[in-house]
Write a protein that holds these residues in place. Structure first.
Motif, PDB file in Angstrom:
ATOM      1  N   LEU A   1       0.895  -1.198  -0.129  1.00 51.30           N
ATOM      2  CA  LEU A   1       0.110  -0.195  -0.071  1.00 51.30           C
ATOM      3  C   LEU A   1       0.858   1.362   0.088  1.00 51.30           C
ATOM      4  CD1 LEU A   1      -2.975  -1.160   2.176  1.00 51.30           C
ATOM      5  CD2 LEU A   1      -2.960  -1.130  -0.429  1.00 51.30           C
ATOM      6  N   LEU A   2       1.786   1.458   0.276  1.00 48.01           N
ATOM      7  CA  LEU A   2       2.561   2.407   0.620  1.00 48.01           C
ATOM      8  C   LEU A   2       3.222   2.392  -1.032  1.00 48.01           C
ATOM      9  CD1 LEU A   2       4.750   1.995   3.981  1.00 48.01           C
ATOM     10  CD2 LEU A   2       3.871   3.402   3.760  1.00 48.01           C
TER      11      LEU A   2
ATOM     12  N   HIS B   1      -2.355  11.085   0.086  1.00 45.09           N
ATOM     13  CA  HIS B   1      -1.919  10.298   0.525  1.00 45.09           C
ATOM     14  C   HIS B   1      -2.762   8.644   0.505  1.00 45.09           C
ATOM     15  CE1 HIS B   1       0.116  13.133   1.586  1.00 45.09           C
ATOM     16  NE2 HIS B   1      -0.878  14.311   2.075  1.00 45.09           N
ATOM     17  N   SER B   2      -3.808   8.698  -0.617  1.00 49.69           N
ATOM     18  CA  SER B   2      -4.169   6.840  -0.270  1.00 49.69           C
ATOM     19  C   SER B   2      -3.965   5.875  -1.531  1.00 49.69           C
ATOM     20  CB  SER B   2      -6.349   7.245  -0.746  1.00 49.69           C
ATOM     21  OG  SER B   2      -6.472   7.933   0.491  1.00 49.69           O
ATOM     22  N   ALA B   3      -3.785   4.664  -1.452  1.00 49.58           N
ATOM     23  CA  ALA B   3      -3.795   3.481  -2.627  1.00 49.58           C
ATOM     24  C   ALA B   3      -5.332   3.080  -3.286  1.00 49.58           C
ATOM     25  CB  ALA B   3      -2.614   2.612  -1.519  1.00 49.58           C
ATOM     26  N   THR B   4      -5.453   3.546  -4.781  1.00 51.50           N
ATOM     27  CA  THR B   4      -6.392   3.241  -4.705  1.00 51.50           C
ATOM     28  C   THR B   4      -6.383   1.400  -5.837  1.00 51.50           C
ATOM     29  OG1 THR B   4      -7.610   5.654  -5.098  1.00 51.50           O
ATOM     30  CG2 THR B   4      -8.551   3.482  -6.345  1.00 51.50           C
ATOM     31  N   VAL B   5      -6.341   0.530  -5.169  1.00 53.19           N
ATOM     32  CA  VAL B   5      -5.793  -0.347  -5.776  1.00 53.19           C
ATOM     33  C   VAL B   5      -7.409  -1.693  -5.930  1.00 53.19           C
ATOM     34  CG1 VAL B   5      -4.351  -1.849  -3.789  1.00 53.19           C
ATOM     35  CG2 VAL B   5      -4.328  -1.972  -6.111  1.00 53.19           C
ATOM     36  N   SER B   6      -6.556  -2.905  -6.556  1.00 51.39           N
ATOM     37  CA  SER B   6      -7.908  -3.808  -6.621  1.00 51.39           C
ATOM     38  C   SER B   6      -6.982  -5.066  -5.738  1.00 51.39           C
ATOM     39  CB  SER B   6      -8.157  -4.417  -7.982  1.00 51.39           C
ATOM     40  OG  SER B   6      -6.744  -4.547  -8.591  1.00 51.39           O
TER      41      SER B   6
END
Length: 230
Positions: free
Chosen positions: A135-136, A144-149
Motif C-alpha cells: 500500500l505504501l 495519501h491514499s492507495a487505490t488498488v484492486s
C-alpha cells in the motif's frame, strides 16, 4: 523530516513474494519485513543511512533480539539492505538501496506506535506487513491514499486471495490504514478497487528525526488517545 524512504523497484519486481510463509519460516520472514520498515522509516536524508541500535529495533518492531538478528540476516542475504557494523556498540548503520530512480515514503511518526501491534507470529502478521508495504508502494502522493484492486495486491504480494481482507483487518486494528471507499470499479479489466488511506506524516511536519526509543518515550508522555482514534 518525519518520514523515511524506500526504493520501489524491488517491490515492482515482485520482491514481496519472496517473503513467503510456511512452517518455521513465517516468523523469520515477518521479522525481516518489520526490520525493513524500521530501516526505511528512519532513514536520514542527509546521509542515506539509518542508524539504529538493537533497542531501537525492539521499540519500533516489537521483536525480540534473536528475531531482529534473524530478520536482518534475511534482508542482507536478499540484498535488500547493506550493513555497516562499525558504527558503535550494539548500533549499526543500514542502507535500503538506491533511491535515485525514485522512492516511496514511509511515515516515521506512526511506526513505533503501531508496528509493534502487528502480531509477531503466524502468517497473518506476515501478510499484514507485506500488504502495508504494498500500500505504501501504491500510495498517491497527492491524496495519501492507495487505490488498488485485490487482484493487484495479490499479484504484487503473493498473499493468498482469502487472506487479503484478513491482512487489512490487522492493519486497521493496528491503526495504520483505513478503507475510505469500497469496491469502486476500475476501467482496466473491471476489477473492484478499494481506496486505502494510509495514516501518518507523509509531508514532513516534523523537522527532527527521533530515534525510535526516544520517540516512544515522548509519545507515551504526551499522547492522550491512540493514533487510530484521532
Amino acid at each position: 523530516m518525519s518520514f523515511g524512504q524506500m526504493p520501489p523497484g524491488w517491490i515492482a519486481a515482485g520482491g514481496l513474494t519472496e517473503f513467503s510463509g510456511g512452517a518455521g519460516v513465517s516468523g523469520r520472514m515477518l521479522a525481516a519485513a518489520k526490520c525493513y520498515l524500521a530501516i526505511a522509516g528512519y532513514r536520514m536524508a542527509q546521509t542515506d543511512d539509518t542508524v539504529l541500535s538493537t533497542s531501537d529495533f525492539q521499540a519500533v518492531t516489537g521483536l525480540s533480539k534473536p528475531m531482529i538478528f534473524e530478520g536482518l540476516t534475511i534482508l542482507d542475504s536478499m540484498e535488500l539492505i547493506t550493513i555497516d557494523s562499525r558504527f558503535a556498540a550494539n548500533t549499526n548503520a543500514y542502507r535500503v538501496g538506491d533511491l535515485t530512480a525514485g522512492f516511496r515514503k514511509v511515515p516515521q511518526d506512526i511506526l513505533a506506535e503501531c508496528l509493534p501491534l502487528i502480531p509477531n507470529r503466524g502468517i497473518g502478521g506476515l501478510d499484514a506487513v507485506k500488504l502495508y508495504i504494498a500500500l505504501l508502494y501504491y500510495r498517491d502522493e497527492a491524496t495519501h491514499s492507495a487505490t488498488v484492486s485485490h487482484q493487484s495486491l495479490r499479484t504484487i504480494t503473493g498473499i493468498r486471495p482469502e487472506n487479503i481482507t484478513k491482512a487489512y483487518s490487522v492493519l486497521h486494528t493496528a491503526g495504520l490504514v483505513v478503507v475510505e471507499r469500497m469496491s469502486s470499479w476500475s476501467s482496466n479489466g473491471g476489477h473492484p478497487m478499494n481506496v486505502y488511506r494510509l495514516k501518518g506524516d507523509f509531508v514532513g511536519r516534523r523537522a527532527r528525526v527521533l530515534r525510535p526509543t526516544e520517540q516512544r518515550r515522548k509519545s507515551r508522555a504526551t499522547a492522550k488517545v491512540a493514533p487510530w482514534a484521532q
